[in-house]
Design a protein around this motif. Sequence first.
Motif, PDB file in Angstrom:
ATOM      1  N   ASN A   1       1.661  25.435 -18.062  1.00 50.50           N
ATOM      2  CA  ASN A   1       1.581  24.304 -17.131  1.00 50.50           C
ATOM      3  C   ASN A   1       2.445  23.142 -17.617  1.00 50.50           C
ATOM      4  OD1 ASN A   1       0.386  23.030 -14.763  1.00 50.50           O
ATOM      5  ND2 ASN A   1      -0.742  21.744 -16.201  1.00 50.50           N
ATOM      6  N   ALA A   2       2.464  22.921 -18.926  1.00 51.11           N
ATOM      7  CA  ALA A   2       3.284  21.847 -19.494  1.00 51.11           C
ATOM      8  C   ALA A   2       4.766  22.126 -19.272  1.00 51.11           C
ATOM      9  CB  ALA A   2       2.993  21.692 -20.986  1.00 51.11           C
ATOM     10  N   VAL A   3       5.152  23.397 -19.340  1.00 49.17           N
ATOM     11  CA  VAL A   3       6.547  23.765 -19.089  1.00 49.17           C
ATOM     12  C   VAL A   3       6.900  23.530 -17.625  1.00 49.17           C
ATOM     13  CG1 VAL A   3       8.173  25.695 -18.994  1.00 49.17           C
ATOM     14  CG2 VAL A   3       6.672  25.441 -20.969  1.00 49.17           C
ATOM     15  N   SER A   4       6.029  23.982 -16.722  1.00 54.73           N
ATOM     16  CA  SER A   4       6.318  23.851 -15.292  1.00 54.73           C
ATOM     17  C   SER A   4       6.375  22.390 -14.846  1.00 54.73           C
ATOM     18  CB  SER A   4       5.273  24.609 -14.469  1.00 54.73           C
ATOM     19  OG  SER A   4       3.994  24.016 -14.594  1.00 54.73           O
ATOM     20  N   ARG A   5       5.661  21.509 -15.550  1.00 57.78           N
ATOM     21  CA  ARG A   5       5.670  20.082 -15.208  1.00 57.78           C
ATOM     22  C   ARG A   5       6.781  19.310 -15.919  1.00 57.78           C
ATOM     23  NH1 ARG A   5      -0.191  17.652 -14.027  1.00 57.78           N
ATOM     24  NH2 ARG A   5      -1.138  19.426 -12.984  1.00 57.78           N
ATOM     25  N   GLY A   6       7.519  20.024 -16.776  1.00 53.11           N
ATOM     26  CA  GLY A   6       8.620  19.367 -17.458  1.00 53.11           C
ATOM     27  C   GLY A   6       8.233  18.639 -18.725  1.00 53.11           C
ATOM     28  N   TYR A   7       6.998  18.814 -19.206  1.00 53.77           N
ATOM     29  CA  TYR A   7       6.575  18.154 -20.444  1.00 53.77           C
ATOM     30  C   TYR A   7       7.151  18.843 -21.680  1.00 53.77           C
ATOM     31  CZ  TYR A   7       2.987  15.998 -17.462  1.00 53.77           C
ATOM     32  OH  TYR A   7       2.324  15.325 -16.479  1.00 53.77           O
ATOM     33  N   LEU A   8       7.451  20.127 -21.548  1.00 49.65           N
ATOM     34  CA  LEU A   8       8.022  20.899 -22.647  1.00 49.65           C
ATOM     35  C   LEU A   8       9.293  21.588 -22.169  1.00 49.65           C
ATOM     36  CD1 LEU A   8       4.929  22.771 -24.173  1.00 49.65           C
ATOM     37  CD2 LEU A   8       6.129  20.827 -25.155  1.00 49.65           C
ATOM     38  N   LYS A   9      10.225  21.787 -23.112  1.00 48.15           N
ATOM     39  CA  LYS A   9      11.419  22.558 -22.793  1.00 48.15           C
ATOM     40  C   LYS A   9      11.091  24.041 -22.917  1.00 48.15           C
ATOM     41  CE  LYS A   9      14.299  20.623 -25.707  1.00 48.15           C
ATOM     42  NZ  LYS A   9      15.589  20.313 -26.337  1.00 48.15           N
ATOM     43  N   LEU A  10      11.838  24.852 -22.188  1.00 50.18           N
ATOM     44  CA  LEU A  10      11.597  26.294 -22.175  1.00 50.18           C
ATOM     45  C   LEU A  10      11.664  26.892 -23.571  1.00 50.18           C
ATOM     46  CD1 LEU A  10      13.742  27.190 -19.034  1.00 50.18           C
ATOM     47  CD2 LEU A  10      11.253  27.280 -19.179  1.00 50.18           C
ATOM     48  N   ASN A  11      12.683  26.502 -24.349  1.00 52.24           N
ATOM     49  CA  ASN A  11      12.845  27.114 -25.671  1.00 52.24           C
ATOM     50  C   ASN A  11      11.762  26.702 -26.657  1.00 52.24           C
ATOM     51  OD1 ASN A  11      13.620  24.495 -26.163  1.00 52.24           O
ATOM     52  ND2 ASN A  11      15.699  24.981 -26.852  1.00 52.24           N
ATOM     53  N   GLU A  12      11.022  25.642 -26.348  1.00 55.83           N
ATOM     54  CA  GLU A  12       9.937  25.231 -27.239  1.00 55.83           C
ATOM     55  C   GLU A  12       8.780  26.223 -27.225  1.00 55.83           C
ATOM     56  OE1 GLU A  12       9.550  20.568 -27.790  1.00 55.83           O
ATOM     57  OE2 GLU A  12       9.604  21.053 -25.661  1.00 55.83           O
ATOM     58  N   VAL A  13       8.649  26.973 -26.152  1.00 56.88           N
ATOM     59  CA  VAL A  13       7.571  27.962 -26.062  1.00 56.88           C
ATOM     60  C   VAL A  13       8.104  29.387 -25.988  1.00 56.88           C
ATOM     61  CG1 VAL A  13       5.944  26.363 -25.018  1.00 56.88           C
ATOM     62  CG2 VAL A  13       7.439  27.700 -23.543  1.00 56.88           C
ATOM     63  N   GLY A  14       9.436  29.544 -26.112  1.00 61.51           N
ATOM     64  CA  GLY A  14      10.012  30.874 -26.167  1.00 61.51           C
ATOM     65  C   GLY A  14      10.348  31.509 -24.836  1.00 61.51           C
ATOM     66  N   LEU A  15      10.423  30.710 -23.771  1.00 54.75           N
ATOM     67  CA  LEU A  15      10.778  31.239 -22.463  1.00 54.75           C
ATOM     68  C   LEU A  15      12.270  31.049 -22.208  1.00 54.75           C
ATOM     69  CD1 LEU A  15       7.668  31.122 -22.196  1.00 54.75           C
ATOM     70  CD2 LEU A  15       7.990  30.431 -19.821  1.00 54.75           C
ATOM     71  N   MET A  16      12.841  31.919 -21.373  1.00 54.64           N
ATOM     72  CA  MET A  16      14.266  31.868 -21.082  1.00 54.64           C
ATOM     73  C   MET A  16      14.566  31.277 -19.705  1.00 54.64           C
ATOM     74  SD  MET A  16      15.385  35.548 -22.719  1.00 54.64           S
ATOM     75  CE  MET A  16      17.129  35.272 -22.417  1.00 54.64           C
ATOM     76  N   GLY A  17      13.537  31.131 -18.867  1.00 55.99           N
ATOM     77  CA  GLY A  17      13.723  30.575 -17.530  1.00 55.99           C
ATOM     78  C   GLY A  17      12.395  30.097 -16.986  1.00 55.99           C
ATOM     79  N   ILE A  18      12.445  29.093 -16.117  1.00 55.32           N
ATOM     80  CA  ILE A  18      11.200  28.542 -15.581  1.00 55.32           C
ATOM     81  C   ILE A  18      10.435  29.582 -14.781  1.00 55.32           C
ATOM     82  CG2 ILE A  18      12.255  27.664 -13.455  1.00 55.32           C
ATOM     83  CD1 ILE A  18       9.534  25.902 -15.544  1.00 55.32           C
ATOM     84  N   GLU A  19      11.139  30.539 -14.168  1.00 55.73           N
ATOM     85  CA  GLU A  19      10.481  31.570 -13.368  1.00 55.73           C
ATOM     86  C   GLU A  19       9.633  32.503 -14.237  1.00 55.73           C
ATOM     87  OE1 GLU A  19      14.275  33.216 -14.897  1.00 55.73           O
ATOM     88  OE2 GLU A  19      13.715  31.351 -13.878  1.00 55.73           O
ATOM     89  N   GLU A  20       9.874  32.514 -15.549  1.00 57.04           N
ATOM     90  CA  GLU A  20       9.118  33.403 -16.428  1.00 57.04           C
ATOM     91  C   GLU A  20       7.677  32.943 -16.625  1.00 57.04           C
ATOM     92  OE1 GLU A  20      12.795  35.159 -19.169  1.00 57.04           O
ATOM     93  OE2 GLU A  20      11.179  34.021 -20.108  1.00 57.04           O
ATOM     94  N   THR A  21       7.385  31.710 -16.255  1.00 51.38           N
ATOM     95  CA  THR A  21       5.999  31.256 -16.367  1.00 51.38           C
ATOM     96  C   THR A  21       5.063  32.119 -15.528  1.00 51.38           C
ATOM     97  OG1 THR A  21       6.352  29.639 -14.596  1.00 51.38           O
ATOM     98  CG2 THR A  21       6.631  28.866 -16.870  1.00 51.38           C
ATOM     99  N   LEU A  22       5.570  32.650 -14.415  1.00 45.58           N
ATOM    100  CA  LEU A  22       4.748  33.513 -13.557  1.00 45.58           C
ATOM    101  C   LEU A  22       4.370  34.799 -14.271  1.00 45.58           C
ATOM    102  CD1 LEU A  22       3.451  34.295 -10.876  1.00 45.58           C
ATOM    103  CD2 LEU A  22       5.687  35.131 -10.112  1.00 45.58           C
ATOM    104  N   GLN A  23       5.364  35.483 -14.863  1.00 45.68           N
ATOM    105  CA  GLN A  23       5.073  36.739 -15.558  1.00 45.68           C
ATOM    106  C   GLN A  23       4.167  36.522 -16.775  1.00 45.68           C
ATOM    107  OE1 GLN A  23       8.623  36.345 -14.587  1.00 45.68           O
ATOM    108  NE2 GLN A  23       7.929  37.428 -12.755  1.00 45.68           N
ATOM    109  N   TYR A  24       4.412  35.443 -17.509  1.00 45.84           N
ATOM    110  CA  TYR A  24       3.574  35.168 -18.675  1.00 45.84           C
ATOM    111  C   TYR A  24       2.140  34.851 -18.258  1.00 45.84           C
ATOM    112  CZ  TYR A  24       7.057  35.394 -22.368  1.00 45.84           C
ATOM    113  OH  TYR A  24       7.974  35.853 -23.284  1.00 45.84           O
TER     114      TYR A  24
END
Length: 345
Positions: free
Chosen positions: A194-217
């Motif tokens: 949720n923090a990534v999707s709201r822009g509070y964290l950068k993708l690489n801070e949590v190991g994601l390569m794209g914002i769309e990956e939040t759905l699969q995770y």
Amino acid sequence: MVSISEVLLRKVQLVGGSTLAISLPKNWTRRVGLKPGDYVFIALESDGSLRITPKSRERPKKPETVLTIKREFSKGAVVREIMSRYLAGYKVIAVRFEGEAYRYRRYLKDVVYKKLIGVEFLDENVNEIVLQVLVNVEELPANTILRRMGRIASGMLIDAVESLDSAVPEKLVDIVERDDEVDKLYLYVLRQLNAVSRGYLKLNEVGLMGIEETLQYGVVAKSIERIADHAQRIAQCILEMCEQKMVIEPSMSDTIKDFGKAVRELFRDAVKSFVNRDRVEAHSIIDSAYQKLTKYEREIIDAMVASRTNAYANMLLRLIVDSIKRVMDYSIDISEATLDLTVKD
């Protein structure tokens, strides 16, 4: 007014002979109060995109929220209100009790202790409890959390099915209680996504390569959480059989145990293929799952037909088998999420 979801096209301009520049949307600059001379943060995301945030809108370090628990709230409503604020990313949650709602205090404290990572009681009096989230969501990469959830759920499952013919009540109670650990990690990773999707964290801070990956995770985290729930249900069924002193025929217990062990391996491989982004292994898991289900389903049906176990024991065994099948279904969901995650244009 520019819509939040609107995509605007801008032409890249050459400025000063070597600098590339684009203009910012006028409506957006007015809405956020941006003026000439102001600074902005530009975050370079791992998917190649840029995120622009006005310095004046930098996220506060300790956002706070106040929750008023009304007397007509149910226990479930109290928990849902707390969870929604935890997932929203608040660092401080002040819980105020209205009228006789203070009776939920002990229940609320128990839920916080069992279900939320890094939450401590900052202050407390008769009408208010103040919770502070001390853990930062970027401290653990998403893959690390999923691996940890997978190990706990896998251990719960194998310990439960192994207890079918050698039940120890204390061990079964321990399996049931381990589900709280998976729930904690599940809520933690949701807070992170949720923090990534709201822009509070950068993708690489949590190991994601794209914002769309939040759905699969999110899908995988939920699948693992549900698998832990079914491992817990298996342990509860066996505990009931143990308390009722029910005896299961060896052929029946051996068949169900073999099915459980095979599905547990499927589950472990599914989690591994997801975090490793192994598309080939994901296909292999899905293909083999249905073959294993057909094989063991036939053996279990034959064993139940030949069994002399009483009706109540058979009902509990059916619940156990159903939970194992559900674990297999969720393992397939994880593998399908791997395919979605690794699809190439």
